[in-house]
Design an enzyme around this catalytic site. Structure first.
Site, PDB file in Angstrom:
ATOM      1  N   ARG A  22      35.080  52.266  30.456  1.00 28.88           N
ATOM      2  CA  ARG A  22      33.718  52.058  30.648  1.00 28.88           C
ATOM      3  C   ARG A  22      33.482  52.358  32.257  1.00 28.88           C
ATOM      4  NH1 ARG A  22      32.636  48.032  33.948  1.00 28.88           N
ATOM      5  NH2 ARG A  22      34.183  46.302  33.916  1.00 28.88           N
ATOM      6  N   TYR A  80      42.157  40.526  29.119  1.00 27.47           N
ATOM      7  CA  TYR A  80      42.788  41.502  27.910  1.00 27.47           C
ATOM      8  C   TYR A  80      43.793  40.930  26.980  1.00 27.47           C
ATOM      9  CZ  TYR A  80      41.033  45.278  30.958  1.00 27.47           C
ATOM     10  OH  TYR A  80      40.410  46.236  31.925  1.00 27.47           O
ATOM     11  N   ASP A 134      38.295  53.575  38.288  1.00 22.53           N
ATOM     12  CA  ASP A 134      38.668  53.493  39.657  1.00 22.53           C
ATOM     13  C   ASP A 134      39.470  54.709  39.617  1.00 22.53           C
ATOM     14  OD1 ASP A 134      39.668  53.608  42.152  1.00 22.53           O
ATOM     15  OD2 ASP A 134      39.972  51.613  42.386  1.00 22.53           O
ATOM     16  N   GLU A 146      52.724  44.748  33.508  1.00 19.66           N
ATOM     17  CA  GLU A 146      51.163  44.222  33.260  1.00 19.66           C
ATOM     18  C   GLU A 146      51.123  44.472  31.522  1.00 19.66           C
ATOM     19  OE1 GLU A 146      46.870  45.317  34.900  1.00 19.66           O
ATOM     20  OE2 GLU A 146      48.237  47.113  34.114  1.00 19.66           O
ATOM     21  N   CYS A 194      37.592  46.937  31.838  1.00 15.48           N
ATOM     22  CA  CYS A 194      37.357  48.330  32.356  1.00 15.48           C
ATOM     23  C   CYS A 194      37.995  49.328  31.424  1.00 15.48           C
ATOM     24  CB  CYS A 194      38.061  48.772  33.547  1.00 15.48           C
ATOM     25  SG  CYS A 194      37.407  47.826  35.167  1.00 15.48           S
ATOM     26  N   TRP A 222      46.912  41.845  40.057  1.00 15.64           N
ATOM     27  CA  TRP A 222      45.819  41.131  39.749  1.00 15.64           C
ATOM     28  C   TRP A 222      45.512  40.212  40.790  1.00 15.64           C
ATOM     29  CZ3 TRP A 222      42.379  41.316  35.635  1.00 15.64           C
ATOM     30  CH2 TRP A 222      42.381  42.284  34.980  1.00 15.64           C
TER      31      TRP A 222
END
Length: 319
Positions: A221, A149, A224, A63, A201, A85
């Site tokens: 921000r 991203y 999980d 990733e 995130c 994803w």
């Protein structure tokens, strides 16, 4: 050597369970949440891959390399058997007029509680994955996650119609002006957030050079804690190692600052199981010393040595 990584992570879990507030969320799952939390990991003391449950380094690394190449299409990841994803791309397809299959409304939640539906969901996901790999047009439409991203890191749109390569710029800045306080990369682009499959995130990170070491601080921000945070810790530690190597620096600390840190209510049993386990020794990261540029790495150039974790713990993802 004491494993400070699992210790800090499990302390975060305990803090949320003890002090957190019950909150709703966009997925409808519900969370226990706390706001504002920070962990610090000394990267000299081992690579921060959790040992209280197996954490898949291959998925983390592929990733990160995907981000660094500026890629935003899940086809690349699916081809490498990386499916972290898939749900967000799949959601785009099942909500479209092109989808003709069984009703997939709220598929993430339903698949976790209904075995019959879970079988149907897995069948549709397999169809989706195959179409992504085999159909170029389908992959272009439904594999693309929008300006997530990789796009922001490598091709941030500027005011003149050009783009800014934030990763290249921050590496140049670290090399040529190490004492700068502007070694920042941001993925949070307000003009494009609504076009992203998932708003970032892990939204902002900053590097710091001192005593020949490179440290990194991430502001996340939304966190999980059970599924995402272990990946985020290892991903940014790996990024710090890669950039430090190119800049001829040692690694320092990874500082992880969390905004909304939450445990989903359907992860509570899994978290409690993980908290009951004892930490083991941290592994080491080995990099291919022949690679000069961060942009040249492939998965074969990255290796984890001495990783002996407890077994993995499965949990449903909230989409």
């Amino acid at each position: 050597m004491k494993n400070h990584v699992d210790e800090a992570y499990l302390e975060l879990c305990k803090h949320i369970l003890d002090e957190g507030t019950a909150k709703g969320d966009r997925t409808g799952t519900g969370t226990w949440s706390t706001f504002g939390y920070q962990m610090r990991f000394n990267l000299q003391e081992g690579f921060p891959l959790l040992t209280t449950k197996r954490t898949a380094f291959r998925l983390i690394a592929t990733e990160l390399l995907w981000f660094l190449k500026g890629d935003t299409n899940v086809r690349t990841l699916i081809a490498q058997n990386n499916h972290i994803w898939d749900e967000w791309a799949f959601e785009k397809w099942v909500k479209s007029a092109d989808y003709r299959g069984p009703d997939m409304t709220n598929f993430g939640h339903r698949a976790a509680i209904d075995n019959q539906f879970n079988t149907i969901y897995k069948e549709q996901m397999a169809i989706f994955q195959e179409k992504i790999l085999q159909d170029d047009t389908f992959a272009q439409i439904y594999g693309n996650l929008g300006p997530v991203y990789g796009k922001q890191w490598r091709s941030w749109p500027d005011a003149t119609g050009g783009t800014i390569d934030q990763i290249k710029n921050v590496i140049d800045s670290i090399k040529n002006n190490p004492d700068s306080r502007r070694h920042l990369v941001t993925a949070w682009n307000p003009a494009e957030v609504e076009d992203m499959a998932l708003p970032p995130c892990h939204s902002l990170f900053q590097f710091y050079v001192a005593d020949g070491k490179l440290s990194c601080q991430l502001y996340q921000r939304s966190a999980d804690v059970f599924l995402g945070v272990p990946f985020n810790i290892a991903s940014y530690a790996l990024l710090t190692h890669l950039i430090a190597k190119e800049c001829h620096l040692e690694v320092g600390d990874f500082v992880h600052t969390l905004g909304d840190a939450h445990i989903y209510k359907n992860h509570l049993i899994q978290v409690q199981e993980q908290m009951s386990r004892d930490a083991r020794a941290l592994p080491q990261l080995l990099l291919n010393t022949d690679k000069e540029s961060i942009f040249d790495y492939e998965m074969a150039d990255l290796m984890i040595e001495g990783y002996d974790p407890h077994p993995s713990i499965k949990a449903p993802i909230a989409v």
